[in-house]
Write an enzyme that holds these catalytic residues in place. Structure first.
Site, PDB file in Angstrom:
ATOM      1  N   LYS A   1      -3.586 -10.427  -6.652  1.00 39.55           N
ATOM      2  CA  LYS A   1      -4.850 -10.638  -5.929  1.00 39.55           C
ATOM      3  C   LYS A   1      -5.970  -9.767  -6.514  1.00 39.55           C
ATOM      4  O   LYS A   1      -5.705  -8.628  -6.904  1.00 39.55           O
ATOM      5  CB  LYS A   1      -4.611 -10.245  -4.458  1.00 39.55           C
TER       6      LYS A   1
ATOM      7  N   LYS B   1     -10.431  -4.687  -4.318  1.00 33.06           N
ATOM      8  CA  LYS B   1     -11.522  -3.745  -4.604  1.00 33.06           C
ATOM      9  C   LYS B   1     -11.018  -2.407  -5.119  1.00 33.06           C
ATOM     10  O   LYS B   1     -11.733  -1.707  -5.822  1.00 33.06           O
ATOM     11  CB  LYS B   1     -12.468  -3.578  -3.409  1.00 33.06           C
TER      12      LYS B   1
ATOM     13  N   LYS C   1       0.836  -1.213   0.000  1.00 34.61           N
ATOM     14  CA  LYS C   1       0.000   0.000   0.000  1.00 34.61           C
ATOM     15  C   LYS C   1       0.860   1.249   0.000  1.00 34.61           C
ATOM     16  O   LYS C   1       0.470   2.262  -0.563  1.00 34.61           O
ATOM     17  CB  LYS C   1      -0.989  -0.013   1.177  1.00 34.61           C
TER      18      LYS C   1
HETATM   19  N1  AQP Z   1      -8.833 -11.689  -3.675  1.00 34.77           N
HETATM   20  C1  AQP Z   1      -9.218 -12.170  -2.514  1.00 34.77           C
HETATM   21  N2  AQP Z   1      -9.398 -13.502  -2.364  1.00 34.77           N
HETATM   22  C2  AQP Z   1      -9.804 -14.015  -1.171  1.00 34.77           C
HETATM   23  N3  AQP Z   1     -10.065 -13.250  -0.088  1.00 34.77           N
HETATM   24  C3  AQP Z   1      -9.921 -11.917  -0.202  1.00 34.77           C
HETATM   25  N4  AQP Z   1     -10.085 -10.904   0.665  1.00 34.77           N
HETATM   26  C4  AQP Z   1      -9.797  -9.725   0.052  1.00 34.77           C
HETATM   27  N5  AQP Z   1      -9.426  -9.952  -1.225  1.00 34.77           N
HETATM   28  C5  AQP Z   1      -9.488 -11.303  -1.416  1.00 34.77           C
HETATM   29  C6  AQP Z   1     -10.552 -11.066   2.037  1.00 34.77           C
HETATM   30  O1  AQP Z   1     -11.637 -10.164   2.248  1.00 34.77           O
HETATM   31  C7  AQP Z   1     -11.633  -9.760   3.611  1.00 34.77           C
HETATM   32  C8  AQP Z   1     -11.799  -8.278   3.697  1.00 34.77           C
HETATM   33  O2  AQP Z   1     -10.736  -7.614   3.099  1.00 34.77           O
HETATM   34  P1  AQP Z   1     -10.487  -6.094   3.476  1.00 34.77           P
HETATM   35  O3  AQP Z   1     -11.689  -5.290   3.225  1.00 34.77           O
HETATM   36  O4  AQP Z   1      -9.900  -6.005   4.819  1.00 34.77           O
HETATM   37  O5  AQP Z   1      -9.437  -5.594   2.489  1.00 34.77           O
HETATM   38  P2  AQP Z   1      -8.287  -6.220   1.735  1.00 34.77           P
HETATM   39  O6  AQP Z   1      -7.871  -7.568   2.216  1.00 34.77           O
HETATM   40  O7  AQP Z   1      -7.202  -5.196   1.667  1.00 34.77           O
HETATM   41  O8  AQP Z   1      -9.072  -6.399   0.382  1.00 34.77           O
HETATM   42  P3  AQP Z   1      -8.942  -5.574  -0.900  1.00 34.77           P
HETATM   43  O9  AQP Z   1     -10.106  -5.962  -1.752  1.00 34.77           O
HETATM   44  O10 AQP Z   1      -7.586  -5.796  -1.493  1.00 34.77           O
HETATM   45  O11 AQP Z   1      -9.130  -4.076  -0.432  1.00 34.77           O
HETATM   46  P4  AQP Z   1      -8.290  -2.817  -0.822  1.00 34.77           P
HETATM   47  O12 AQP Z   1      -8.246  -2.804  -2.325  1.00 34.77           O
HETATM   48  O13 AQP Z   1      -9.083  -1.668  -0.247  1.00 34.77           O
HETATM   49  O14 AQP Z   1      -6.959  -2.974  -0.188  1.00 34.77           O
HETATM   50  C9  AQP Z   1     -10.342 -10.251   4.230  1.00 34.77           C
HETATM   51  O15 AQP Z   1     -10.623 -11.394   5.004  1.00 34.77           O
HETATM   52  C10 AQP Z   1      -9.497 -10.618   3.051  1.00 34.77           C
HETATM   53  O16 AQP Z   1      -8.617 -11.686   3.353  1.00 34.77           O
END
Ligand code: AQP
Length: 332
Positions: A197, A200, A115
């Site tokens: 990965k 979002k 990040k």
């Molecule tokens: N691609 C993924 N596959 C499986 N699990 C996933 N998680 C996120 N992406 C995947 C799981 O979703 C939960 C919530 O995630 P979060 O909101 O804490 O954010 P994150 O892990 O940082 O997800 P993003 O989508 O990548 O968000 P941004 O883009 O805002 O950083 C967690 O349990 C995570 O493991």
């Protein structure tokens, strides 16, 4: 805290429109814990502000997250669903745990490195100490299990290290939590680059399937998904695109990898991608219908947020009281 049941805690950031990765890796699995665990599922808006958010979007997404939790099968009478910033104990315990978390540990976190590379103009202290807040979220509820995707494993390990360190100095303070990471769906990859990965915040809309994408959009995105050269629908290290689609299809249909490989033997990528798109759209369709129904009733969502915050605060305060007493803070 005397527990009558084991405790499950997890959270999702309202930092963007949720993806199929969030759904399959986390959200879809939350409901199955409600039979045997006391469940706390949090909308972690304080984590979301570690990167800049547009206030109106953050507010809207927080309502949407509450509606999605319920639409995904979480009954607010059987699980405590709430917003992190409504329970100030999270921020207070996070400060305390910051004092038990080492600079070197935080520096090693992969998410921080990724990040900070993505937001080079805003490498703030919150982004760095994100794992201490996450540890506070989990430890406040004396959590036994944390259902998450594999990307959160490192943060979970740090949470355990912080809890063990704290317990060594002040015995019997925190329960040591275990991650629960499902084998299928633990890491859904980007449709545009299957070595990354699905996230979002990805700017390429074709890379992510959103939980709220309509059927045509879902099918179109899968049709465009990057596959690999050659043919053959099978799991293999040199076929990350196809392997990702097989994993998604398996999560959506409950079929095993072997069954899927047999089903598509001799068939081309076009047929396979269409089947994955349709299975995904079928899985998400009832969630979407319920989501749109709930979003019409903002008063109900607010009522659920309030109820969740009151329940969560009751448990969080118990832990916080114990922590303050153990640390030597004067309690009036
Ligand atoms: N691609 C993924 N596959 C499986 N699990 C996933 N998680 C996120 N992406 C995947 C799981 O979703 C939960 C919530 O995630 P979060 O909101 O804490 O954010 P994150 O892990 O940082 O997800 P993003 O989508 O990548 O968000 P941004 O883009 O805002 O950083 C967690 O349990 C995570 O493991």
């Amino acid at each position: 805290m005397i527990k009558d049941r084991k405790i499950s805690f997890s959270g999702i950031q309202p930092s963007g429109n949720l993806t199929l990765g969030n759904y399959l890796g986390a959200l879809k699995n939350f409901a199955e814990f409600t039979d045997n665990y006391k469940c706390f599922y949090c909308i972690v808006d304080e984590h979301a502000i570690t990167v800049r958010q547009v206030p109106a979007d953050l507010r809207r997404r927080t309502y949407e997250m509450m509606a999605l939790y319920i639409a995904c099968g979480l009954d607010p009478d059987r699980a405590t669903l709430y917003v992190q910033s409504h329970v100030p104990a999270h921020a207070e315990l996070a400060w305390i745990l910051n004092c038990f978390t080492m600079f070197g540990e935080l520096s090693r976190m992969t998410q921080f490195k990724e990040k900070s590379a993505r937001h080079a103009d805003n490498i703030n202290a919150g982004l760095f100490t994100y794992p201490s807040l996450m540890a506070a979220d989990i430890l406040l509820y004396q959590t036994d299990v944390v259902p998450v995707g594999i990307d959160q494993k490192q943060h979970l390990e740090l949470t355990r290290d912080i809890a063990i360190r704290f317990n060594q100095l002040y015995p019997d303070t925190f329960t040591i939590p275990e991650p629960v990471i499902k084998k299928t769906g633990m890491k859904i990859m980007s449709l545009a680059d299957p070595t990354k990965k699905m996230s979002k915040s990805d700017e390429n809309e074709n890379a992510t399937v959103r939980i709220l994408d309509d059927r045509d959009t879902i099918i179109r995105k899968f049709r465009r998904a990057v596959t690999d050269s050659g043919s053959g629908i099978r799991v293999s290290d040199d076929k990350p695109g196809v392997t990702n689609l097989i994993s998604i299809y398996s999560c959506c249909t409950g079929k095993s990898t072997e069954e899927i490989e047999r089903e598509f033997e001799g068939k081309g990528y076009g047929d396979f991608k269409l089947a994955v798109g349709e299975a995904c759209a079928d899985l998400l369709s009832p969630v979407q219908t319920e989501f749109y129904r709930l979003m019409k009733d903002k008063a109900y969502l607010e009522q659920m947020m309030k109820k969740g915050a009151e329940e969560a605060s009751y448990y969080a305060q118990k832990t916080l009281f114990k922590v303050r007493r153990k640390l030597g803070f004067v309690q009036l």
